[in-house]
Design a protein around this motif. Structure first.
Motif, short mmCIF file in Angstrom:
data_model
loop_
_atom_site.label_atom_id
_atom_site.label_comp_id
_atom_site.label_asym_id
_atom_site.label_seq_id
_atom_site.Cartn_x
_atom_site.Cartn_y
_atom_site.Cartn_z
N LEU A 49 13.18 -3.15 -16.01
CA LEU A 49 14.13 -4.26 -16.01
C LEU A 49 15.55 -3.76 -15.78
N ALA A 50 16.30 -4.51 -14.97
CA ALA A 50 17.70 -4.19 -14.75
C ALA A 50 18.59 -4.73 -15.86
N GLY A 51 18.08 -5.67 -16.65
CA GLY A 51 18.89 -6.24 -17.71
C GLY A 51 18.06 -6.87 -18.81
N LEU A 52 18.63 -6.88 -20.01
CA LEU A 52 18.06 -7.55 -21.18
C LEU A 52 19.16 -8.34 -21.86
N VAL A 53 18.82 -9.52 -22.34
CA VAL A 53 19.75 -10.36 -23.08
C VAL A 53 19.10 -10.76 -24.40
N SER A 54 19.82 -10.56 -25.48
CA SER A 54 19.41 -11.05 -26.80
C SER A 54 20.52 -11.94 -27.33
N TRP A 55 20.37 -13.24 -27.13
CA TRP A 55 21.41 -14.21 -27.47
C TRP A 55 21.07 -14.84 -28.82
N TYR A 56 21.55 -14.23 -29.89
CA TYR A 56 21.30 -14.69 -31.25
C TYR A 56 19.83 -14.64 -31.65
N SER A 57 19.10 -13.64 -31.17
CA SER A 57 17.73 -13.45 -31.63
C SER A 57 17.62 -12.30 -32.63
N LEU A 58 18.47 -11.29 -32.52
CA LEU A 58 18.45 -10.18 -33.48
C LEU A 58 18.72 -10.65 -34.90
N ILE A 59 19.39 -11.78 -35.05
CA ILE A 59 19.83 -12.22 -36.38
C ILE A 59 18.67 -12.61 -37.30
N HIS A 60 17.47 -12.71 -36.77
CA HIS A 60 16.33 -13.06 -37.60
C HIS A 60 15.51 -11.84 -38.02
N LEU A 61 15.84 -10.67 -37.52
CA LEU A 61 15.09 -9.46 -37.86
C LEU A 61 15.70 -8.79 -39.08
N PRO A 62 14.88 -8.33 -40.03
CA PRO A 62 15.43 -7.50 -41.10
C PRO A 62 16.21 -6.33 -40.51
N PRO A 63 17.43 -6.09 -40.96
CA PRO A 63 18.27 -5.08 -40.31
C PRO A 63 17.66 -3.70 -40.23
N GLU A 64 16.76 -3.36 -41.15
CA GLU A 64 16.16 -2.02 -41.10
C GLU A 64 15.27 -1.83 -39.88
N LEU A 65 14.89 -2.93 -39.22
CA LEU A 65 14.05 -2.82 -38.02
C LEU A 65 14.87 -2.58 -36.75
N LEU A 66 16.17 -2.79 -36.80
CA LEU A 66 16.97 -2.77 -35.58
C LEU A 66 16.98 -1.42 -34.86
N PRO A 67 17.09 -0.28 -35.54
CA PRO A 67 17.07 0.98 -34.80
C PRO A 67 15.82 1.15 -33.93
N GLU A 68 14.66 0.78 -34.47
CA GLU A 68 13.43 0.90 -33.69
C GLU A 68 13.41 -0.12 -32.54
N VAL A 69 13.92 -1.32 -32.78
CA VAL A 69 13.99 -2.33 -31.73
C VAL A 69 14.87 -1.85 -30.58
N PHE A 70 15.99 -1.22 -30.89
CA PHE A 70 16.89 -0.74 -29.85
C PHE A 70 16.23 0.36 -29.02
N VAL A 71 15.41 1.18 -29.63
CA VAL A 71 14.65 2.19 -28.87
C VAL A 71 13.72 1.49 -27.88
N GLY A 72 13.07 0.40 -28.32
CA GLY A 72 12.20 -0.35 -27.42
C GLY A 72 12.94 -1.00 -26.28
N LEU A 73 14.14 -1.53 -26.55
CA LEU A 73 14.94 -2.13 -25.49
C LEU A 73 15.37 -1.07 -24.48
N HIS A 74 15.75 0.08 -24.98
CA HIS A 74 16.14 1.19 -24.09
C HIS A 74 14.97 1.59 -23.20
#
Length: 213
Positions: free
Chosen positions: A109-134
């Motif tokens: 993918l050339a681009g990803l958009v997360s428009w107010y979707s991260l706000i529902h994830l427990p914050p401790e999951l975010l580092p792993e989610v960012f690895v997946g987006l990368h």
């Protein structure tokens, strides 16, 4: 495998409000600064390049970015939201999916958009989610995040006229920037604006890029 409670609650809530959400927010109603950021993002990615909105809801931002020239589709946790998106924008691609388990191939993918979707994830999951987006972005690909800025948990028991039960996290843009950098992103811009009409907190927007090899 048993699904986590936050995921089950969030899906059920958005299934319940899908039709009312679409009625109350029929198209992009974001303030001018937000729309300017979306336009800048579309220009940075470039016309015709493959983009995915993760947490697309009823597809209104997906459709707006499509009108700005992107070859974009959407995924959302809620089948109810996806059904509304498919009905409203039949020429665009919408699938049921989760931020935590993206099915897109590596470097696709050339681009990803997360428009107010991260706000529902427990914050401790975010580092792993960012690895997946990368993982799914091509080198040089662009990421756009929109979140509610702060550092607190907001429990919602009603939304869009419906009784629900789900969590909304206000997130620190500085912490997000650090987590993105750890996942391999170069953060290119961070913008925080004051609450607009009907909002209870500042809003933050982060632009990041997977560096070229």
């Amino acid at each position: 495998m048993t699904e986590p409670a936050w995921l089950v609650e969030t899906r059920a809530a958005y299934d319940a409000v899908a039709e009312d959400y679409a009625r109350l927010l029929p198209d992009v109603v974001e303030p001018p600064l937000d729309r300017a950021l979306l336009a800048a993002y579309a220009e940075m990615v470039g016309p015709g390049r493959a983009v995915l909105e993760v947490g697309c809801g009823t597809g209104r931002v997906t459709a707006h970015l499509h009108r700005l020239g992107l070859d974009i589709g959407g995924v959302d946790l809620s089948p109810g939201m996806v059904a509304v998106a498919r009905r409203t924008y039949p020429d665009l691609r919408f699938e049921v999916g989760s931020l935590t388990e993206l099915s897109a191939p590596d470097r696709s993918l050339a681009g990803l958009v997360s428009w107010y979707s991260l706000i529902h994830l427990p914050p401790e999951l975010l580092p792993e989610v960012f690895v997946g987006l990368h993982r799914v972005l091509v080198p040089g690909g662009h990421l756009l995040l929109a979140v509610k800025a702060g550092d607190r948990l907001d429990r919602r028991e009603q939304a869009y006229g419906q009784p629900v039960g789900y969590d909304v996290y206000w997130l620190s843009p500085e912490r997000l920037a650090g987590q993105l950098a750890t996942a391999g992103f170069a953060v290119t811009a961070t913008t925080v604006r004051a609450p607009a009409a009907g909002e209870r907190q500042p809003q933050a927007f982060l632009l990041a890029q997977r560096p070229a090899d």
